[in-house]
Design a protein around this motif. Structure first.
Motif, PDB file in Angstrom:
ATOM      1  N   ALA A   1       0.850  -1.200   0.000  1.00 47.17           N
ATOM      2  CA  ALA A   1       0.000   0.000   0.000  1.00 47.17           C
ATOM      3  C   ALA A   1       0.883   1.246   0.000  1.00 47.17           C
ATOM      4  O   ALA A   1       1.913   1.291   0.682  1.00 47.17           O
ATOM      5  N   ALA A   2       0.454   2.249  -0.762  1.00 44.68           N
ATOM      6  CA  ALA A   2       1.200   3.508  -0.791  1.00 44.68           C
ATOM      7  C   ALA A   2       0.786   4.333   0.438  1.00 44.68           C
ATOM      8  O   ALA A   2      -0.380   4.443   0.765  1.00 44.68           O
ATOM      9  N   THR A   3       1.759   4.912   1.124  1.00 44.65           N
ATOM     10  CA  THR A   3       1.476   5.587   2.402  1.00 44.65           C
ATOM     11  C   THR A   3       1.002   7.025   2.199  1.00 44.65           C
ATOM     12  O   THR A   3       0.472   7.644   3.092  1.00 44.65           O
ATOM     13  N   GLY A   4       1.239   7.599   1.017  1.00 46.10           N
ATOM     14  CA  GLY A   4       0.839   8.998   0.817  1.00 46.10           C
ATOM     15  C   GLY A   4       1.840   9.978   1.368  1.00 46.10           C
ATOM     16  O   GLY A   4       1.568  11.165   1.483  1.00 46.10           O
ATOM     17  N   ALA A   5       3.043   9.471   1.721  1.00 44.43           N
ATOM     18  CA  ALA A   5       4.076  10.388   2.218  1.00 44.43           C
ATOM     19  C   ALA A   5       4.983  10.761   1.043  1.00 44.43           C
ATOM     20  O   ALA A   5       5.433   9.888   0.298  1.00 44.43           O
ATOM     21  N   PHE A   6       5.241  12.050   0.902  1.00 45.21           N
ATOM     22  CA  PHE A   6       6.091  12.533  -0.186  1.00 45.21           C
ATOM     23  C   PHE A   6       6.946  13.699   0.291  1.00 45.21           C
ATOM     24  O   PHE A   6       6.536  14.436   1.207  1.00 45.21           O
ATOM     25  N   VAL A   7       8.089  13.866  -0.329  1.00 43.70           N
ATOM     26  CA  VAL A   7       8.805  15.123  -0.219  1.00 43.70           C
ATOM     27  C   VAL A   7       7.891  16.167  -0.876  1.00 43.70           C
ATOM     28  O   VAL A   7       7.296  15.910  -1.923  1.00 43.70           O
ATOM     29  N   ARG A   8       7.719  17.311  -0.209  1.00 43.75           N
ATOM     30  CA  ARG A   8       6.795  18.314  -0.721  1.00 43.75           C
ATOM     31  C   ARG A   8       7.520  19.632  -0.980  1.00 43.75           C
ATOM     32  O   ARG A   8       8.538  19.933  -0.342  1.00 43.75           O
ATOM     33  N   ASP A   9       6.996  20.403  -1.925  1.00 44.59           N
ATOM     34  CA  ASP A   9       7.612  21.702  -2.223  1.00 44.59           C
ATOM     35  C   ASP A   9       7.046  22.774  -1.289  1.00 44.59           C
ATOM     36  O   ASP A   9       6.229  22.481  -0.408  1.00 44.59           O
ATOM     37  N   ASP A  10       7.461  23.994  -1.488  1.00 44.51           N
ATOM     38  CA  ASP A  10       7.053  25.081  -0.572  1.00 44.51           C
ATOM     39  C   ASP A  10       5.554  25.339  -0.626  1.00 44.51           C
ATOM     40  O   ASP A  10       4.999  25.971   0.266  1.00 44.51           O
ATOM     41  N   ASP A  11       4.876  24.842  -1.692  1.00 48.77           N
ATOM     42  CA  ASP A  11       3.418  24.983  -1.762  1.00 48.77           C
ATOM     43  C   ASP A  11       2.717  23.765  -1.184  1.00 48.77           C
ATOM     44  O   ASP A  11       1.503  23.629  -1.282  1.00 48.77           O
ATOM     45  N   GLY A  12       3.502  22.836  -0.645  1.00 52.75           N
ATOM     46  CA  GLY A  12       2.924  21.625  -0.045  1.00 52.75           C
ATOM     47  C   GLY A  12       2.562  20.572  -1.075  1.00 52.75           C
ATOM     48  O   GLY A  12       1.887  19.600  -0.770  1.00 52.75           O
ATOM     49  N   ARG A  13       3.012  20.746  -2.317  1.00 48.40           N
ATOM     50  CA  ARG A  13       2.691  19.754  -3.354  1.00 48.40           C
ATOM     51  C   ARG A  13       3.601  18.538  -3.211  1.00 48.40           C
ATOM     52  O   ARG A  13       4.789  18.675  -2.944  1.00 48.40           O
ATOM     53  N   ALA A  14       3.012  17.370  -3.421  1.00 49.46           N
ATOM     54  CA  ALA A  14       3.801  16.131  -3.391  1.00 49.46           C
ATOM     55  C   ALA A  14       4.684  16.101  -4.632  1.00 49.46           C
ATOM     56  O   ALA A  14       4.185  16.232  -5.759  1.00 49.46           O
ATOM     57  N   LEU A  15       6.003  15.976  -4.422  1.00 54.03           N
ATOM     58  CA  LEU A  15       6.948  15.935  -5.547  1.00 54.03           C
ATOM     59  C   LEU A  15       7.264  14.494  -5.886  1.00 54.03           C
ATOM     60  O   LEU A  15       7.599  13.702  -5.003  1.00 54.03           O
TER      61      LEU A  15
ATOM     62  N   GLY B   1      -2.331  17.628  -3.588  1.00 54.54           N
ATOM     63  CA  GLY B   1      -3.371  16.776  -3.014  1.00 54.54           C
ATOM     64  C   GLY B   1      -2.761  15.623  -2.258  1.00 54.54           C
ATOM     65  O   GLY B   1      -1.545  15.520  -2.109  1.00 54.54           O
ATOM     66  N   ASP B   2      -3.635  14.741  -1.780  1.00 58.27           N
ATOM     67  CA  ASP B   2      -3.221  13.582  -0.986  1.00 58.27           C
ATOM     68  C   ASP B   2      -2.840  12.436  -1.929  1.00 58.27           C
ATOM     69  O   ASP B   2      -3.494  11.411  -2.007  1.00 58.27           O
ATOM     70  N   LEU B   3      -1.698  12.626  -2.642  1.00 62.70           N
ATOM     71  CA  LEU B   3      -1.249  11.661  -3.645  1.00 62.70           C
ATOM     72  C   LEU B   3      -0.947  10.316  -2.985  1.00 62.70           C
ATOM     73  O   LEU B   3      -0.360  10.263  -1.908  1.00 62.70           O
ATOM     74  N   ARG B   4      -1.360   9.255  -3.608  1.00 63.64           N
ATOM     75  CA  ARG B   4      -1.062   7.906  -3.106  1.00 63.64           C
ATOM     76  C   ARG B   4      -0.236   7.133  -4.135  1.00 63.64           C
ATOM     77  O   ARG B   4       0.819   6.567  -3.799  1.00 63.64           O
ATOM     78  N   SER B   5      -0.713   7.020  -5.379  1.00 64.30           N
ATOM     79  CA  SER B   5       0.009   6.233  -6.385  1.00 64.30           C
ATOM     80  C   SER B   5      -0.449   6.674  -7.766  1.00 64.30           C
ATOM     81  O   SER B   5      -1.324   7.524  -7.882  1.00 64.30           O
ATOM     82  N   TRP B   6       0.120   6.089  -8.769  1.00 64.02           N
ATOM     83  CA  TRP B   6      -0.273   6.398 -10.140  1.00 64.02           C
ATOM     84  C   TRP B   6       0.009   5.168 -10.996  1.00 64.02           C
ATOM     85  O   TRP B   6       0.681   4.228 -10.566  1.00 64.02           O
ATOM     86  N   GLN B   7      -0.536   5.190 -12.218  1.00 63.34           N
ATOM     87  CA  GLN B   7      -0.367   4.022 -13.094  1.00 63.34           C
ATOM     88  C   GLN B   7      -0.353   4.511 -14.537  1.00 63.34           C
ATOM     89  O   GLN B   7      -1.129   5.397 -14.904  1.00 63.34           O
ATOM     90  N   VAL B   8       0.574   3.968 -15.306  1.00 63.51           N
ATOM     91  CA  VAL B   8       0.638   4.296 -16.734  1.00 63.51           C
ATOM     92  C   VAL B   8       0.059   3.100 -17.487  1.00 63.51           C
ATOM     93  O   VAL B   8       0.552   1.980 -17.362  1.00 63.51           O
ATOM     94  N   ALA B   9      -1.056   3.327 -18.216  1.00 64.15           N
ATOM     95  CA  ALA B   9      -1.675   2.226 -18.960  1.00 64.15           C
ATOM     96  C   ALA B   9      -1.881   2.701 -20.391  1.00 64.15           C
ATOM     97  O   ALA B   9      -2.652   3.631 -20.627  1.00 64.15           O
ATOM     98  N   ASP B  10      -1.101   2.098 -21.316  1.00 72.03           N
ATOM     99  CA  ASP B  10      -1.190   2.512 -22.724  1.00 72.03           C
ATOM    100  C   ASP B  10      -1.108   4.031 -22.822  1.00 72.03           C
ATOM    101  O   ASP B  10      -0.096   4.614 -22.496  1.00 72.03           O
ATOM    102  N   ASP B  11      -2.238   4.674 -23.181  1.00 67.83           N
ATOM    103  CA  ASP B  11      -2.144   6.132 -23.369  1.00 67.83           C
ATOM    104  C   ASP B  11      -2.917   6.857 -22.263  1.00 67.83           C
ATOM    105  O   ASP B  11      -3.605   7.844 -22.520  1.00 67.83           O
TER     106      ASP B  11
END
Ligand SMILES: CN(C)c1ccc(C(=O)NC[C@H]2N[C@H](CO)[C@@H](O)[C@@H]2O)cc1
Length: 481
Positions: free
Chosen positions: A31-45, A399-409
């Protein structure tokens, strides 16, 4: 057998057992924890880039053989937005207690190249085999200065397979002195923490430098495994984080596990490290992935394929477990790579990126150096790797980023329903800022359309789509415009 040889043998045994079992069971993605290094605007990098560069290790000036034009080419061909930039203790602190600001100027010049192109930077205090001073020629190891290298006259025989230098008595003694296993040089760890303080003092104000990778591929000498990781390694990390926080309250500190073993799919005994900063801790876990069959020269085919798949599954589970144990910290895969002339190599690269995507990890490929592992030949011609590394990914997510997926296009971004990313006051941040995704030309020739949000802008030059996320959306799907 020598402890290190025992560890390698254990690694092989665990690989065969673990690989067979995991390949058979194909463990579900952690499971993805949703923890990320964030920029000064709090965006998940989301880290997406290369290690730059191995050529730094032996260069007299400590700089990579990598120009600003090389960065423009990488940026245009792959859409990277992150770099793990190699620096060396030997250049930071050429003599005890003196810090070379001219070297840090050279590092800062290259950090500016990246900053001007919207990149984020991880500075990696790189070592392999402790130091160039382990052999008279200076071309085996790299990292530590000669004044911090004590072999006590023990032998360091030459080897064609570089990893075997780690088993040489002189190399083991050098590490034993650094970790104070011998009790004869307690000052060395203090100097190391002081060198990091000097680096952090220089880059504390840099918006581009978001992370410090405290030590590349740590090795415990005669102390191996959990005894090393929970003992001297955790102690070094604690002292170094404290030293950094004296001058830099905000840059993330990246902790690596013992390389031998974890790289191959074995678990880590690393212990949590407190962060004395005001507000949320900024500690990250930054392991490497190098399945043992590939370290031994195999590709991703035949028997090796099953073992490597099992290793990747075990590695992903161990990584998630360790990140949780360290306090649900962000994870950046700091290194993975291989000779892409090997059979099945590009399928392996794609497997690693897909595994990282599903776990919510950024990825930094080893490395940008030209040649059979890299994106370009020595004469500059593009290599097969470019076609796999040039892939869609969410660069920065408000946002509260968790994960992502690349599927075809399609790029499918998955979000939690929690606060977008607590800032130091605990307020949800990032919600108002726009998010960014890189979209390669091959599948997104005219940019992207967003389901679950709204397109704000499309930059055809950088191929970056800027978009907002609908309130409460847990899935954002980006398709070709
Ligand atoms: C026996 N020990 C301690 C050991 C063995 C193998 C590696 C390794 O392959 N590392 C993978 C890559 N990482 C470095 C740079 O950080 C590269 O030179 C290696 O290819 C590391 C340590």
């Amino acid at each position: 057998m020598f402890p290190a040889r025992v560890a390698i043998a254990a690694g092989l045994a665990a690989l065969v057992v673990g690989g067979g079992v995991a390949a058979a069971l194909r463990e579900p993605a952690p499971a993805a924890t949703g923890a990320f290094v964030r920029d000064d605007d709090g965006r998940a990098l989301v880290a997406g880039g290369f290690n730059t560069a191995s050529s730094s290790k032996s260069a007299p000036d400590g700089m990579p053989d990598f120009s600003e034009a090389d960065l423009d080419r990488e940026h245009a061909d792959t859409g990277t937005g992150f770099v793990r930039f190699l620096i060396s203790w030997r250049k930071v602190e050429p003599s005890p207690g003196t810090y070379d600001q001219a070297y840090l100027d050279d590092v800062a010049e290259r950090v500016d190249w990246y900053a001007e192109r919207g990149y984020h930077v991880m500075l990696d205090m790189h070592q392999d085999l402790w130091s160039g001073a382990i052999t008279p020629s200076g071309d085996a190891g790299n990292g530590a200065p000669a004044w911090a290298t004590y072999l006590d006259g023990l032998p360091v025989r030459d080897h064609d397979m570089w990893e075997l230098y780690y088993l040489e008595p002189g190399v083991i003694r050098a590490f034993d002195h650094f970790w104070n296993t011998t009790g004869e040089h307690p000052e060395l760890m203090e100097h190391y923490a002081g060198a990091w303080r000097a680096v952090a003092q220089r880059f504390a104000g840099s918006e581009a430098v978001v992370a410090y990778d405290l030590m590349n591929e740590p090795y415990g000498g005669t102390v191996q495994g959990p005894a090393f990781e929970a003992g001297p390694l955790t102690e070094l990390y604690r002292r170094t984080v404290d030293a950094i926080r004296e001058v830099d309250p905000d840059t993330w500190a990246c902790l690596e596990p013992q390389a031998m073993g974890f790289n191959w799919g074995l678990p880590s005994g690393l212990r949590p490290v407190d962060d004395p900063r005001d507000g949320e801790p900024r500690i990250a876990f930054c392991p490497h992935l190098y399945p043992l069959p590939m370290d031994l020269g195999e590709g991703f085919s035949g028997t090796s394929r099953g073992l490597v798949e099992g290793t990747v599954d075990a590695w992903a589970a161990n990584t998630a477990r360790t990140a949780r144990a360290l306090g649900d910290v962000p994870v950046i895969l700091g290194e993975f790579g291989l000779d892409t002339t090997k059979p099945g190599a590009l399928e392996y690269v794609d497997l690693v990126y897909r595994t990282a995507d599903a776990a919510g990890m950024g990825v930094v490929y080893w490395s940008s150096d030209p040649g059979p592992w890299g994106p370009y030949e020595s004469d500059g011609r593009p290599r097969n790797l470019l076609g796999v590394v040039d892939r869609p990914y969410p660069r920065a997510v408000a946002g509260d980023l968790r994960s992502w997926q690349v599927a075809d296009d399609e790029l499918v971004i998955r979000l939690g329903t929690g606060r977008p990313g607590a800032d130091d006051d605990g307020a949800g941040v990032g919600a108002g800022a726009a998010s960014e995704a890189y979209l390669p030309a091959k599948a997104f020739p005219d940019g992207g359309a967003v389901d679950g949000g709204r397109v704000v802008a499309w930059d055809p030059a950088t191929r970056v789509l800027t978009f907002t996320i609908d309130a409460g959306a847990t899935t954002v799907t980006i398709r070709p415009a």
